[in-house]
Design an enzyme around this catalytic site. Structure first.
Site, PDB file in Angstrom:
ATOM      1  N   GLN A  34       0.841  -1.200   0.000  1.00 25.75           N
ATOM      2  CA  GLN A  34       0.000   0.000   0.000  1.00 25.75           C
ATOM      3  C   GLN A  34       0.875   1.248   0.000  1.00 25.75           C
ATOM      4  O   GLN A  34       1.776   1.394   0.834  1.00 25.75           O
ATOM      5  CB  GLN A  34      -0.920   0.032   1.221  1.00 25.75           C
ATOM      6  CG  GLN A  34      -1.957   1.145   1.151  1.00 25.75           C
ATOM      7  CD  GLN A  34      -2.759   1.292   2.428  1.00 25.75           C
ATOM      8  OE1 GLN A  34      -2.233   1.740   3.452  1.00 25.75           O
ATOM      9  NE2 GLN A  34      -4.027   0.937   2.383  1.00 25.75           N
ATOM     10  N   TYR A  84      -7.165  10.717   4.474  1.00 24.69           N
ATOM     11  CA  TYR A  84      -5.737  10.931   4.266  1.00 24.69           C
ATOM     12  C   TYR A  84      -5.543  11.788   3.009  1.00 24.69           C
ATOM     13  O   TYR A  84      -6.502  12.190   2.363  1.00 24.69           O
ATOM     14  CB  TYR A  84      -5.011   9.591   4.154  1.00 24.69           C
ATOM     15  CG  TYR A  84      -4.953   8.822   5.459  1.00 24.69           C
ATOM     16  CD1 TYR A  84      -3.898   8.986   6.351  1.00 24.69           C
ATOM     17  CD2 TYR A  84      -5.963   7.923   5.806  1.00 24.69           C
ATOM     18  CE1 TYR A  84      -3.846   8.285   7.543  1.00 24.69           C
ATOM     19  CE2 TYR A  84      -5.925   7.217   7.010  1.00 24.69           C
ATOM     20  CZ  TYR A  84      -4.864   7.406   7.870  1.00 24.69           C
ATOM     21  OH  TYR A  84      -4.818   6.717   9.063  1.00 24.69           O
ATOM     22  N   GLY A 137      -9.037  -7.715   9.007  1.00 21.38           N
ATOM     23  CA  GLY A 137      -7.979  -6.944   9.643  1.00 21.38           C
ATOM     24  C   GLY A 137      -7.632  -7.492  11.006  1.00 21.38           C
ATOM     25  O   GLY A 137      -6.832  -8.417  11.159  1.00 21.38           O
ATOM     26  N   ARG A 138      -8.272  -6.942  12.023  1.00 24.37           N
ATOM     27  CA  ARG A 138      -7.914  -7.303  13.398  1.00 24.37           C
ATOM     28  C   ARG A 138      -8.189  -8.775  13.712  1.00 24.37           C
ATOM     29  O   ARG A 138      -7.577  -9.339  14.623  1.00 24.37           O
ATOM     30  CB  ARG A 138      -8.651  -6.381  14.370  1.00 24.37           C
ATOM     31  CG  ARG A 138      -8.130  -4.940  14.318  1.00 24.37           C
ATOM     32  CD  ARG A 138      -9.070  -3.976  15.010  1.00 24.37           C
ATOM     33  NE  ARG A 138     -10.377  -3.984  14.373  1.00 24.37           N
ATOM     34  CZ  ARG A 138     -11.500  -3.629  14.992  1.00 24.37           C
ATOM     35  NH1 ARG A 138     -11.472  -3.251  16.247  1.00 24.37           N
ATOM     36  NH2 ARG A 138     -12.646  -3.654  14.336  1.00 24.37           N
ATOM     37  N   CYS A 196     -11.411 -11.892  17.531  1.00 26.58           N
ATOM     38  CA  CYS A 196     -11.182 -10.475  17.834  1.00 26.58           C
ATOM     39  C   CYS A 196     -12.394  -9.979  18.608  1.00 26.58           C
ATOM     40  O   CYS A 196     -13.539 -10.242  18.226  1.00 26.58           O
ATOM     41  CB  CYS A 196     -11.021  -9.684  16.537  1.00 26.58           C
ATOM     42  SG  CYS A 196     -11.064  -7.880  16.766  1.00 26.58           S
ATOM     43  N   CYS A 206      -4.347  -3.142  19.610  1.00 29.95           N
ATOM     44  CA  CYS A 206      -3.990  -2.619  18.279  1.00 29.95           C
ATOM     45  C   CYS A 206      -3.935  -1.095  18.328  1.00 29.95           C
ATOM     46  O   CYS A 206      -2.873  -0.506  18.515  1.00 29.95           O
ATOM     47  CB  CYS A 206      -4.979  -3.123  17.231  1.00 29.95           C
ATOM     48  SG  CYS A 206      -6.727  -3.010  17.704  1.00 29.95           S
TER      49      CYS A 206
END
Length: 541
Positions: free
Chosen positions: A112, A185, A332-333, A356, A363
């Site tokens: 990425q 972002y 993800g997590r 999770c 995290c």
């Protein structure tokens, strides 16, 4: 046959010519503490990704890498804050080492690339002047700080840096590039009217005008790599804040990206202003952004859609693909909690998946310590040092207390080869997980409780319920080691009337709602008080 329950999850697929062994991808997540001071990957970072590849994931999308560190520098205590970067040939060797490690497990690596943080640069890291951005808008964390707008030549230089970074990625053996275009972002800031008020070629009233920056980045990458690397674009279909991207505009954006030649889109919703969308906590339901993927499927014609948002439940992930709501599932997590999620699901061992619990403690919560980890998997981010190995000598272990701490102590002791007896004074295992997992909106804690109970069975732990272990009983076992995991007693204030039968502890009310009447007063507005209030209201109190 193993894996037949999830035929869609474990079907092979292809993204822009990149063949994948299954439809599961690891989400890009920050590498806090796993990057050297110069922005190069550490061995811990390589170990961390290798463990997920070993666990059976088909595609790893890395943490963001700065295409250039020239415009978005971060400093902590006069040292470069270590976000990974790919703007020097020195970085190539480390990335190549990572590529080779994950390729060993038939896993592909998608790197990425980011243009930086800009509006969402944390206050802790702003040391060398205001952060950059498309326009002089306020920083999210420090509203008194205004972004320094990049001039046209700087934007063009940044565009070129993506081509250079992609060329280095090819040299390193990377399989694909993902562009970091979501959550507010810098790339997202350029695309959004709320944050882009430019009047040069990189701004304008229309979405297509504001997309000049990401479209030029895509072209820069394709020219530099001769189209060898498929490009995935990560984008929020809607920001869900006043003035942010609307759903209609988000769908138009996806069409423009497909027209520009991206190989796939990775879609979510929200931004820093509502982190409970891009970083869903325990209270969000499973598959909480699957509707975004379904919308994206209606907007694009020929490219795959990748979905995120608490997709770490095998049946929900399988159903999403079977019902054509998405083409790939990104976890993800869930992969921080259990790197072997894919392998266990494929083998029909769902009950052994470490869930999770959406707590954000290990995290995101450890971001201040610059050390990635996981509350239910302490080896996350330090896999080599914390690998469990057989103990040199078998010992007798007694664990007193059957809550999560006691069950984890028993589980790890058995994994290392010890003989374990666990005492629990109540009639069931779980400790505080029992009241905490009662509300429907905390279902993930119920999964954790069930996981630990199942571990006691398959690990062969001797569990003694309704047994309060005193010194004589413990010594009768002649243990070599005793774990005291008995928890704590609540600290109650000296308030008149506290001994009234109308006064109840929250934990007791969770376990027996009839302890509460129709009208309830809750003293204390922390998490426990708020959760109890919502739970009681949902039950009509």
């Amino acid at each position: 046959m193993a894996g037949q329950a999830y035929p869609h999850l474990f079907a092979s697929g292809e993204i822009g010519g990149m063949w994948l062994k299954n439809r599961l991808a690891m989400a890009p997540m920050g590498l806090l503490g796993l990057v050297e001071d110069d922005g190069l990957l550490s061995q811990r970072a390589i170990d961390y990704y290798e463990e997920r590849a070993k666990g059976g994931i088909g595609l790893i999308i890395t943490s963001l890498f700065h295409a250039t560190s020239k415009y978005d520098p971060f400093w902590v205590d006069d040292r470069y804050f270590p976000f990974p970067r790919l703007d020097t040939e020195m970085a190539v060797a480390r990335v190549n080492r990572l590529v080779e490690r994950v390729h060993d497990y038939d896993c592909k690596l998608c790197l990425q690339l980011t243009a930086g943080f800009g509006r969402v640069a944390g206050s802790k890291y702003i040391r060398s002047g205001p952060p950059i951005g498309p326009s002089p808008v306020k920083n999210y964390w420090l509203p008194q700080v205004t972004l320094r707008p990049l001039d046209t030549e700087e934007v063009q230089d940044m565009v070129a840096s993506f081509g250079k970074a992609a060329k280095l990625a090819v040299l390193a053996g990377v399989d694909a590039i993902e562009l970091h275009g979501h959550e507010g972002y810098v790339i997202d800031q350029f695309m959004t009217a709320l944050w882009n008020q430019r009047n040069d070629r990189y701004g304008g009233a229309t979405l297509r005008q504001r997309m000049t920056f990401p479209l030029e980045i895509i072209d820069s990458i394709n020219q530099a790599t001769k189209g060898r690397l498929p490009i995935i674009f990560r984008v929020g279909i809607e920001h869900r804040i006043p003035g942010g991207r609307t759903r209609e505009e988000g769908l138009e954006l996806l069409s423009i990206l497909e027209e520009a030649g991206v190989a796939a889109v990775d879609v979510d919703a929200g931004c820093y202003d509502n982190w409970y969308w891009p970083h869903p906590p325990v209270y969000q339901p499973p598959g909480c952004m699957l509707d975004m993927a379904q919308l994206a499927k209606s907007a694009v014609k020929d490219i795959p859609v990748m979905c995120v948002g608490k997709m770490n439940y095998p049946q929900i992930a399988e159903d999403a693909l079977r019902e054509a709501k998405a083409d790939y599932v990104i976890i993800g997590r869930g992969l921080l909690a259990d790197p072997y999620w894919p392998q266990k699901a494929r083998q029909g061992r769902e009950a052994e998946i470490v869930p999770c619990i959406g707590c954000h403690e290990g995290c995101i919560g450890r971001a201040r310590r610059m050390s990635l980890s996981c509350a239910v998997n302490p080896a996350c981010g330090d896999e080599r040092a914390l690998t469990l190995t057989p103990a040199p000598a078998r010992k007798k272990v007694v664990v007193v207390g059957g809550g999560p701490a006691g069950m984890e102590a028993a589980r790890v002791s058995r994994l290392r080869g010890h003989e374990v007896t666990l005492y629990e004074q109540s009639a069931q295992l779980g400790g505080l997980l029992n009241p905490a997992s009662i509300p429907g909106f905390k279902h993930d804690l119920l999964l954790l409780k069930d996981y630990y109970r199942h571990q006691m069975d398959i690990m062969g732990v001797e569990v003694l319920l309704d047994r309060k272990a005193g010194p004589e009983e413990i010594l009768a076992k002649a243990p070599d080691m005793v774990f005291l995991a008995t928890g704590a007693r609540p600290s109650l204030p000296a308030v008149p009337g506290l001994d009234s039968p109308k006064v109840q502890l929250a934990t007791d009310v969770f376990l027996d709602i009839d302890r509460a009447g129709g009208e309830v007063v809750i003293i204390g507005g922390g998490f426990v008080g708020c959760e109890l209030a919502v739970h009681l209201a949902q039950q009509g109190r």
